[in-house]
Design a protein around this motif. Structure first.
Motif, PDB file in Angstrom:
ATOM      1  N   ALA A  94       0.838  -1.207   0.000  1.00 47.87           N
ATOM      2  CA  ALA A  94       0.000   0.000   0.000  1.00 47.87           C
ATOM      3  C   ALA A  94       0.872   1.256   0.000  1.00 47.87           C
ATOM      4  O   ALA A  94       0.542   2.258  -0.660  1.00 47.87           O
ATOM      5  N   ARG A  95       2.014   1.239   0.732  1.00 46.22           N
ATOM      6  CA  ARG A  95       2.940   2.368   0.710  1.00 46.22           C
ATOM      7  C   ARG A  95       3.498   2.588  -0.693  1.00 46.22           C
ATOM      8  O   ARG A  95       3.631   3.738  -1.148  1.00 46.22           O
ATOM      9  N   LEU A 119       2.015   1.756  -3.558  1.00 52.84           N
ATOM     10  CA  LEU A 119       0.946   2.273  -4.424  1.00 52.84           C
ATOM     11  C   LEU A 119       0.596   3.725  -4.072  1.00 52.84           C
ATOM     12  O   LEU A 119       0.264   4.514  -4.964  1.00 52.84           O
ATOM     13  N   ASP A 120       0.693   4.076  -2.793  1.00 48.21           N
ATOM     14  CA  ASP A 120       0.482   5.481  -2.403  1.00 48.21           C
ATOM     15  C   ASP A 120       1.535   6.370  -3.052  1.00 48.21           C
ATOM     16  O   ASP A 120       1.232   7.481  -3.524  1.00 48.21           O
ATOM     17  N   SER A 121       2.773   5.905  -3.090  1.00 44.10           N
ATOM     18  CA  SER A 121       3.848   6.681  -3.707  1.00 44.10           C
ATOM     19  C   SER A 121       3.633   6.816  -5.203  1.00 44.10           C
ATOM     20  O   SER A 121       3.896   7.874  -5.789  1.00 44.10           O
ATOM     21  N   ARG A 151       0.780   6.933  -6.701  1.00 43.47           N
ATOM     22  CA  ARG A 151      -0.270   7.946  -6.890  1.00 43.47           C
ATOM     23  C   ARG A 151       0.255   9.355  -6.609  1.00 43.47           C
ATOM     24  O   ARG A 151      -0.159  10.317  -7.255  1.00 43.47           O
ATOM     25  N   LEU A 152       1.187   9.463  -5.682  1.00 38.07           N
ATOM     26  CA  LEU A 152       1.717  10.771  -5.307  1.00 38.07           C
ATOM     27  C   LEU A 152       2.647  11.346  -6.368  1.00 38.07           C
ATOM     28  O   LEU A 152       2.744  12.566  -6.534  1.00 38.07           O
ATOM     29  N   TRP A 181      -3.793  -3.872  -8.430  1.00 35.14           N
ATOM     30  CA  TRP A 181      -3.010  -3.310  -9.531  1.00 35.14           C
ATOM     31  C   TRP A 181      -3.163  -4.235 -10.745  1.00 35.14           C
ATOM     32  O   TRP A 181      -2.551  -5.292 -10.811  1.00 35.14           O
TER      33      TRP A 181
END
Length: 342
Positions: free
Chosen positions: A159-160, A162-164, A166-167, A195
């Protein structure tokens, strides 16, 4: 009838752990006449043995990595299948480490020893999960045998990532993964997380991924990561995920990707200095080995009164096992270098 203790019929020799009444070694460190192999990483599966017993998947991995050895006799065992080798009964049980990885259970005159090989206790979409096998002696690894090593939840680490992604939609995330086990596991975890876009992979990773697919492990849309005028346009990697061997993530190869965020998936990423030294911007603590708590939980699960430790951080684990009432000893086997990247 007196039940013999395993220390009377299992010996530590220069070649490795030797089962005397069976006439074979488990994961020998050099070529021997007869070997039982726990899994396909190169520090456990070596070339030159005259006869090899392992799971069918491990035999396939060994052939892929070591080439055809025409004079070698091979015997594939399914999980739970019991065969006689000399005077002992041998069976293989899931270790949860990588595809085909197995614990080796050996029984002799009412005495049972289980050699774990490398193992993990987390669920993994790309291999069978660890199964505790009750025994008299449990032979364990200790790669992460220190209290500092408590791995976070794998899915939280994904999740970290995938958050990156998106960021930083204009950047490419390149993740360092080892070719056998870690690459496929990260792909499986990404697919579980939703994903469904293509995942690009360095050419060195693709053959092992194909072997996994051939053994029924679906990895989804996987494409070669060839970012150049001759390959995929650079813009197609923006906002994407690329997997590569650790040696490639800070190499000239990675610089062909659009502003890469350098990531690394390994239990060693718990040690921040390792991440900094490797130029890792986003460390992902994803390990294919049991952490400190899981090692101790495994001792309780198998119920063996005696623990033998093959390699890793032996002293701390011996002390903790003794404090829990187990007899513990270090076998001091030298030669297991953790080729799997942890």
């Amino acid at each position: 009838m007196t039940v013999p203790h395993p220390e009377t019929w299992v010996e530590v020799r220069p070649q490795g752990l030797y089962v005397v009444p069976g006439g074979f070694y488990v994961d020998p460190l050099r070529a021997v006449d007869r070997a039982v192999i726990t899994h396909g990483h190169s520090d456990h599966a070596r070339a030159g043995h005259r006869a090899v017993m392992a799971t069918a998947e491990t035999l396939a991995i060994m052939e892929h990595r070591l080439g055809d050895q025409p004079d070698q006799a091979r015997q594939a065992l399914a999980y739970g299948e019991v065969v006689r080798v000399g005077e002992v009964a041998v069976s293989l049980h899931p270790a949860g480490h990588v595809l085909g990885s197995a614990q080796v259970c050996v029984e002799y005159k009412g005495s049972r020893i289980v050699v774990s090989g490398d193992y993990k206790r987390r669920a993994d979409p790309t291999c069978a999960g660890f199964v505790p096998v009750p025994c008299d002696v449990f032979v364990t690894e200790a790669t992460f045998g220190l209290p500092v090593f408590r791995h976070p939840d794998d899915r939280a680490e994904i999740a970290r990532l995938l958050d990156s992604v998106r960021l930083f939609p204009e950047r490419c995330h390149v993740v360092g993964v080892y070719s056998l086990g870690k690459a496929q596991r990260v792909i499986g975890l990404l697919r579980e997380a939703g994903w469904d876009r293509p995942i690009h992979a360095h050419g060195a990773l693709l053959p092992m991924c194909a072997l996994y697919e051939a053994h029924g492990v679906s990895l989804g849309d996987l494409r070669p990561a060839t970012a150049s005028a001759k390959g995929t346009p650079r813009d197609e990697f923006k906002g994407g995920i690329v997997l590569a061997p650790p040696s490639a993530i800070i190499d000239r190869w990675a610089r062909r990707l659009p502003d890469p965020v350098v990531c690394m998936a390994s239990g060693w990423m718990r040690v921040r200095q390792r991440a900094r030294q490797g130029g890792v911007e986003l460390p992902l603590v994803i390990s294919d080995h049991a952490d400190w708590d899981e090692l101790l939980q495994t001792f309780d699960d198998v119920g063996a009164p005696e623990i033998w430790i093959t390699h890793g951080r032996e002293e701390a684990l011996m002390h903790a096992a003794s404090a829990r009432g187990y007899r513990a000893r270090a076998l001091a086997l030298v030669g297991y270098e953790d080729e799997g990247g942890s």
